[in-house]
Design a protein around this motif. Structure first.
Motif, PDB file in Angstrom:
ATOM      1  N   ARG A  12      -1.896   5.070  -4.296  1.00 40.68           N
ATOM      2  CA  ARG A  12      -3.174   5.445  -3.692  1.00 40.68           C
ATOM      3  C   ARG A  12      -2.995   6.134  -2.349  1.00 40.68           C
ATOM      4  NH1 ARG A  12      -3.843   0.014  -4.829  1.00 40.68           N
ATOM      5  NH2 ARG A  12      -3.978  -0.413  -2.613  1.00 40.68           N
ATOM      6  N   VAL A  13      -1.768   6.133  -1.839  1.00 43.68           N
ATOM      7  CA  VAL A  13      -1.486   6.718  -0.537  1.00 43.68           C
ATOM      8  C   VAL A  13      -0.444   7.816  -0.722  1.00 43.68           C
ATOM      9  CG1 VAL A  13      -0.637   6.243   1.787  1.00 43.68           C
ATOM     10  CG2 VAL A  13      -1.966   4.505   0.578  1.00 43.68           C
ATOM     11  N   HIS A  48       0.822  -1.199   0.000  1.00 45.35           N
ATOM     12  CA  HIS A  48       0.000   0.000   0.000  1.00 45.35           C
ATOM     13  C   HIS A  48       0.865   1.263   0.000  1.00 45.35           C
ATOM     14  CE1 HIS A  48      -3.883  -1.913   0.378  1.00 45.35           C
ATOM     15  NE2 HIS A  48      -3.373  -2.704   1.310  1.00 45.35           N
ATOM     16  N   SER A 104       1.642   2.083  -3.670  1.00 43.61           N
ATOM     17  CA  SER A 104       0.565   1.744  -4.607  1.00 43.61           C
ATOM     18  C   SER A 104       0.126   2.905  -5.486  1.00 43.61           C
ATOM     19  CB  SER A 104      -0.647   1.242  -3.822  1.00 43.61           C
ATOM     20  OG  SER A 104      -1.214   2.317  -3.083  1.00 43.61           O
TER      21      SER A 104
END
Length: 81
Positions: free
Chosen positions: A11-12, A6, A9
């Motif tokens: 997305r963070v 994560h 990714s």
């Protein structure tokens, strides 16, 4: 998905300030995940915010591409602009 996946990714996003070891952060989590940290206008005046940005831009340990990613490109991605 492993938790570590994560982190990189896309997305963070992670905030960084003008005086942090940004090179270390970029190596650990990727330059594409960093955005310039601010809570403007809640904590700082416009003048104080501009000083912080100028300090960041003036850092000679960061290349221009990394500065642009953190100040512009990554923020556009975060806010989907």
């Amino acid at each position: 998905v492993r938790p570590s996946e994560h982190l990189t990714s896309g997305r963070v996003f992670y905030p960084c300030e003008e005086d942090e070891d940004i090179i270390y952060l970029a190596r650990k989590i990727g330059a594409g995940a960093l955005v310039f940290a601010s809570d403007f206008p809640h904590e700082r005046s416009w003048e104080a915010m501009l000083r912080r940005v100028k300090v960041f831009i003036g850092r000679d340990d960061l290349d221009e591409h990394l500065k642009e990613q953190i100040l512009h490109t990554n923020a556009r991605s975060l806010y989907r602009l």
